[in-house]
Scaffold this active site. Structure first.
Site, PDB file in Angstrom:
ATOM      1  N   ARG A 277       0.837  -1.202   0.000  1.00 30.50           N
ATOM      2  CA  ARG A 277       0.000   0.000   0.000  1.00 30.50           C
ATOM      3  C   ARG A 277       0.868   1.247   0.000  1.00 30.50           C
ATOM      4  O   ARG A 277       2.053   1.206   0.324  1.00 30.50           O
ATOM      5  CB  ARG A 277      -0.908   0.017   1.237  1.00 30.50           C
ATOM      6  CG  ARG A 277      -0.147   0.073   2.545  1.00 30.50           C
ATOM      7  CD  ARG A 277      -0.983   0.539   3.712  1.00 30.50           C
ATOM      8  NE  ARG A 277      -0.256   0.412   4.971  1.00 30.50           N
ATOM      9  CZ  ARG A 277       0.666   1.247   5.407  1.00 30.50           C
ATOM     10  NH1 ARG A 277       1.008   2.300   4.678  1.00 30.50           N
ATOM     11  NH2 ARG A 277       1.287   1.054   6.558  1.00 30.50           N
TER      12      ARG A 277
ATOM     13  N   VAL B 139       4.808   3.861   7.915  1.00 35.05           N
ATOM     14  CA  VAL B 139       4.542   2.882   8.971  1.00 35.05           C
ATOM     15  C   VAL B 139       3.344   3.320   9.808  1.00 35.05           C
ATOM     16  O   VAL B 139       3.222   4.493  10.172  1.00 35.05           O
ATOM     17  CB  VAL B 139       5.778   2.709   9.876  1.00 35.05           C
ATOM     18  CG1 VAL B 139       5.468   1.786  11.052  1.00 35.05           C
ATOM     19  CG2 VAL B 139       6.946   2.151   9.073  1.00 35.05           C
TER      20      VAL B 139
ATOM     21  N   TYR C 122       0.221   1.647  12.856  1.00 30.30           N
ATOM     22  CA  TYR C 122      -0.144   0.596  13.808  1.00 30.30           C
ATOM     23  C   TYR C 122      -1.589   0.198  13.593  1.00 30.30           C
ATOM     24  O   TYR C 122      -2.457   1.050  13.372  1.00 30.30           O
ATOM     25  CB  TYR C 122       0.032   1.103  15.250  1.00 30.30           C
ATOM     26  CG  TYR C 122      -0.643   0.240  16.296  1.00 30.30           C
ATOM     27  CD1 TYR C 122      -0.090  -0.982  16.679  1.00 30.30           C
ATOM     28  CD2 TYR C 122      -1.847   0.638  16.890  1.00 30.30           C
ATOM     29  CE1 TYR C 122      -0.718  -1.778  17.632  1.00 30.30           C
ATOM     30  CE2 TYR C 122      -2.472  -0.153  17.844  1.00 30.30           C
ATOM     31  CZ  TYR C 122      -1.910  -1.358  18.206  1.00 30.30           C
ATOM     32  OH  TYR C 122      -2.537  -2.152  19.137  1.00 30.30           O
ATOM     33  N   HIS C 123      -1.852  -1.112  13.666  1.00 33.64           N
ATOM     34  CA  HIS C 123      -3.219  -1.627  13.696  1.00 33.64           C
ATOM     35  C   HIS C 123      -3.373  -2.491  14.941  1.00 33.64           C
ATOM     36  O   HIS C 123      -2.447  -3.223  15.317  1.00 33.64           O
ATOM     37  CB  HIS C 123      -3.526  -2.474  12.463  1.00 33.64           C
ATOM     38  CG  HIS C 123      -3.551  -1.709  11.187  1.00 33.64           C
ATOM     39  ND1 HIS C 123      -4.295  -0.563  11.014  1.00 33.64           N
ATOM     40  CD2 HIS C 123      -2.921  -1.925   9.993  1.00 33.64           C
ATOM     41  CE1 HIS C 123      -4.126  -0.106   9.790  1.00 33.64           C
ATOM     42  NE2 HIS C 123      -3.292  -0.906   9.160  1.00 33.64           N
TER      43      HIS C 123
ATOM     44  N   ILE D 141      -5.212   6.492   6.074  1.00 36.97           N
ATOM     45  CA  ILE D 141      -5.600   5.967   4.764  1.00 36.97           C
ATOM     46  C   ILE D 141      -4.362   5.409   4.074  1.00 36.97           C
ATOM     47  O   ILE D 141      -3.307   6.044   4.062  1.00 36.97           O
ATOM     48  CB  ILE D 141      -6.223   7.062   3.880  1.00 36.97           C
ATOM     49  CG1 ILE D 141      -7.514   7.586   4.503  1.00 36.97           C
ATOM     50  CG2 ILE D 141      -6.493   6.537   2.466  1.00 36.97           C
ATOM     51  CD1 ILE D 141      -8.103   8.771   3.755  1.00 36.97           C
TER      52      ILE D 141
ATOM     53  N   GLY E 285      -7.192   0.328   2.597  1.00 35.43           N
ATOM     54  CA  GLY E 285      -8.314   1.239   2.851  1.00 35.43           C
ATOM     55  C   GLY E 285      -8.049   2.218   3.976  1.00 35.43           C
ATOM     56  O   GLY E 285      -7.095   2.986   3.923  1.00 35.43           O
TER      57      GLY E 285
ATOM     58  N   CYS F  87       3.101   7.299  10.102  1.00 35.82           N
ATOM     59  CA  CYS F  87       2.953   7.832   8.744  1.00 35.82           C
ATOM     60  C   CYS F  87       4.046   8.850   8.408  1.00 35.82           C
ATOM     61  O   CYS F  87       3.850   9.730   7.570  1.00 35.82           O
ATOM     62  CB  CYS F  87       1.567   8.439   8.548  1.00 35.82           C
ATOM     63  SG  CYS F  87       0.239   7.253   8.835  1.00 35.82           S
TER      64      CYS F  87
END
Length: 240
Positions: free
Chosen positions: A87, A91, A93-94, A163, A175, A193
């Site tokens: 994507r 970097v 975090y989820h 995003i 997404g 990011c």
């Protein structure tokens, strides 16, 4: 100064008449690698005309992911696995408490314009946040959705939604991620990011003082998606 993405006409992202997008919610957490493999396969099937478009809502176990612009130094503390992805972006975090929405749309049938598509995703997030009286804003030099934090000082802002997208044969995948109630300390282990300015941090709906659940966000997100991209229909989960 007007953000150039705010001037884009987003009405052309509504799909053809009668084209309802599958809307799927996974109740259990989904391993990131498994989700990535599923998205790759689904995007290929959509491009081949063998599967309908899909929005997939889920949570991941704690993980860091790196986009095509990610740098090794963006990971300050490797407390969780770092997974490279294709994507855009750097970097992030989820983890639990974050609503991830993977959006798999055939932009060839809608509007083959990556910049306008990112703006449409931002608009969807902004409308979702508006349901909770939170004013989300775009920034010209920072993709994602931001909220002003005058309580922290003049010029301070926090990112509330990220995003990152990828396209293959004009079918989108990856997404957005909206911070509902994640552990925000995990963002301290990275340069989120790629943003290093100390005035720009990360927040969540609960951090802003709103007792909001993932279910609340799911309802608002679906309404916002339909207002930007068109109709949806419920879809049963599949094993990723």
């Amino acid at each position: 100064m007007v953000n150039s993405r705010e001037t884009l006409d987003l009405t052309t992202f509504v799909g053809p008449a009668g084209n309802a997008v599958d809307w799927r919610i996974s109740d259990s957490r989904v391993d990131y690698a498994a989700a990535l493999a599923f998205m790759e396969a689904r995007a290929a099937a959509i491009a081949a005309g063998e599967a309908p478009e899909l929005v997939w809502l889920l949570e991941h176990p704690p993980v860091y992911t790196s986009g095509t612009s990610g740098k090794p130094e963006d990971l300050r503390d490797p407390r969780f696995p770092l997974v490279p992805t294709g994507r855009g972006g750097q970097v992030t975090y989820h983890g639990p408490g974050q609503r991830v929405a993977y959006v798999m749309l055939d932009l060839k049938r809608r509007r083959p314009d990556v910049r306008a598509y990112v703006a449409a995703l931002e608009e969807m997030i902004i409308r979702t946040l508006d349901a909770f009286n939170v004013r989300g804003e775009r920034r010209e030099d920072r993709v994602g959705v931001w909220v002003r934090r005058p309580d922290k000082g003049e010029g301070y802002e926090d990112k509330i939604a990220a995003i990152g997208v990828r396209l293959k044969r004009w079918v989108s995948f990856h997404g957005i991620a909206i911070n509902v109630e994640p552990d925000l300390t995990h963002f301290q282990a990275i340069v989120p990011c790629g943003v290093t300015d100390p005035r720009y941090g990360v927040t969540s709906l609960v951090d802003l003082g709103l007792p909001v659940t993932l279910t609340d966000v799911d309802l608002a997100l679906r309404q916002a998606f339909e207002s930007v991209f068109g109709a949806t229909r419920a879809s049963l989960p599949e094993t990723a």
